[in-house]
Scaffold this motif. Sequence first.
Motif, mmCIF file in Angstrom:
data_model
loop_
_atom_site.group_PDB
_atom_site.id
_atom_site.type_symbol
_atom_site.label_atom_id
_atom_site.label_comp_id
_atom_site.label_asym_id
_atom_site.label_seq_id
_atom_site.Cartn_x
_atom_site.Cartn_y
_atom_site.Cartn_z
ATOM 1 N N UNK A 34 -24.599 -16.661 31.430
ATOM 2 C CA UNK A 34 -23.204 -16.502 31.387
ATOM 3 C C UNK A 34 -22.879 -14.928 31.022
ATOM 4 N N UNK A 35 -23.884 -14.433 30.344
ATOM 5 C CA UNK A 35 -23.803 -12.955 29.866
ATOM 6 C C UNK A 35 -24.377 -12.048 30.642
ATOM 7 N N UNK A 36 -24.944 -12.510 31.832
ATOM 8 C CA UNK A 36 -25.764 -11.349 32.654
ATOM 9 C C UNK A 36 -24.387 -10.478 33.144
ATOM 10 N N UNK A 37 -23.389 -11.088 33.886
ATOM 11 C CA UNK A 37 -22.398 -10.278 34.386
ATOM 12 C C UNK A 37 -21.634 -9.192 33.060
ATOM 13 N N UNK A 38 -21.346 -9.722 32.246
ATOM 14 C CA UNK A 38 -20.750 -8.642 31.126
ATOM 15 C C UNK A 38 -21.508 -7.717 30.827
ATOM 16 N N UNK A 39 -23.086 -8.150 30.774
ATOM 17 C CA UNK A 39 -23.884 -7.038 30.392
ATOM 18 C C UNK A 39 -24.140 -5.849 31.331
ATOM 19 N N UNK A 40 -24.164 -6.439 32.860
ATOM 20 C CA UNK A 40 -24.245 -5.243 33.678
ATOM 21 C C UNK A 40 -22.976 -4.425 33.739
ATOM 22 N N UNK A 41 -21.792 -5.136 33.342
ATOM 23 C CA UNK A 41 -20.672 -4.290 33.410
ATOM 24 C C UNK A 41 -20.826 -3.171 32.257
ATOM 25 N N UNK A 80 -21.426 -8.416 22.002
ATOM 26 C CA UNK A 80 -20.878 -7.434 21.882
ATOM 27 C C UNK A 80 -21.222 -6.592 20.592
ATOM 28 N N UNK A 81 -21.038 -7.045 19.642
ATOM 29 C CA UNK A 81 -21.142 -6.482 18.074
ATOM 30 C C UNK A 81 -22.736 -6.262 17.754
ATOM 31 N N UNK A 82 -23.490 -6.829 18.441
ATOM 32 C CA UNK A 82 -25.028 -6.655 18.389
ATOM 33 C C UNK A 82 -25.648 -5.582 19.649
ATOM 34 N N UNK A 83 -25.593 -6.400 20.623
ATOM 35 C CA UNK A 83 -26.199 -5.882 21.891
ATOM 36 C C UNK A 83 -25.486 -4.630 22.474
ATOM 37 N N UNK A 102 -19.252 11.016 18.955
ATOM 38 C CA UNK A 102 -18.569 9.751 18.961
ATOM 39 C C UNK A 102 -19.048 9.032 20.141
ATOM 40 N N UNK A 103 -18.831 7.577 20.002
ATOM 41 C CA UNK A 103 -19.277 7.051 21.366
ATOM 42 C C UNK A 103 -18.584 5.686 21.450
ATOM 43 N N UNK A 104 -18.362 4.986 22.278
ATOM 44 C CA UNK A 104 -17.386 4.121 22.299
ATOM 45 C C UNK A 104 -18.328 2.598 22.727
ATOM 46 N N UNK A 105 -18.198 1.465 22.338
ATOM 47 C CA UNK A 105 -18.769 0.289 22.476
ATOM 48 C C UNK A 105 -17.971 -0.486 23.544
ATOM 49 N N UNK A 106 -18.715 -0.820 24.509
ATOM 50 C CA UNK A 106 -17.780 -1.751 25.592
ATOM 51 C C UNK A 106 -17.356 -2.785 24.932
ATOM 52 N N UNK A 107 -16.068 -3.172 25.170
ATOM 53 C CA UNK A 107 -15.370 -4.415 24.710
ATOM 54 C C UNK A 107 -14.985 -4.235 22.991
ATOM 55 N N UNK A 108 -15.105 -3.231 22.592
ATOM 56 C CA UNK A 108 -14.743 -2.994 21.092
ATOM 57 C C UNK A 108 -13.366 -1.681 21.346
ATOM 58 N N UNK A 109 -12.452 -1.865 20.609
ATOM 59 C CA UNK A 109 -11.400 -0.738 20.704
ATOM 60 C C UNK A 109 -11.992 0.389 19.384
#
Length: 267
Positions: free
Chosen positions: A34-41, A85-88, A243-250
């Motif tokens: 289930x995490x393959x698609x969000x990881x690819x994104x 999100x928070x770790x990987x 500065x850098x942005x983490x995907x899916x984190x504001x």
Amino acid sequence: MTMHSSSTDSVNALATGESSSLASFEPAIMSNTPFESPLAQALSELSLTLEPAQIGALLSYLDLLQRWNQVYNLTAVRDPQAMLVQHLFDSLAVVKPLEAVWWQLGGRASPYPARVMDVGTGAGLPGLVLALVWPQAEVHLVEPVGKKTAFLEKAVGALGLRGRVTVHQQRVEQVQLREAPELIVCRAFASLADFATSVEHLIRPTNQVPTTQVAAMKAQWPEDEIAELRARNPGWSVAGHARYQVPHLEAQRRLIWLEHASLAGRA
């Protein structure tokens, strides 16, 4: 791979009784989870291009972390989606900033450091992730807590990283390496002042290049920690930040680069 006896004992202890099913768990390199698609994104958003085997190994690492965490409380984050999100993603997000400064501060011959140390790595964040993304890097994971180093040893073997990833069940002040690391990084380890003090003995001598780069991952700009660094650690200063942005984190993250006066201008 060099294995410290204390870490070996921890692995042996976890191979008995209640923990036997986890100690014997060998994940296959995973895909179609289930995490393959969000990881690819996320990889696309971070401009990271990885081989299918690397992506599968990242998913396998996440799966192994979730399984062990159910028993050993390796991290306070328990929800699988939150772990993603928070770790990987958080660890992957720092790859490009690290590489950018690596080039900027020295015009290196390679795109990433050859020897990396992750201080206070916990469950391997970001050190194990960096080892999977940087396939030629020698990575040292420093963590004094036995249940965490037992997990790290298991993950290193299961992910095929033996030979270039070493687990040190020690405080970083006790670690001695034959060759100085080219990058020392930490995530949620300690204040900047404590971090600088603890790794000073590991820094490459000033008559050798490339110099050791020292970087701390922070959730926000650490103004109080910078003031403490200046007061407590003569010779140490903040050399730069990104500065850098983490995907899916504001929230944004900060990568803080530290420099010792004896190393200034030696890149």
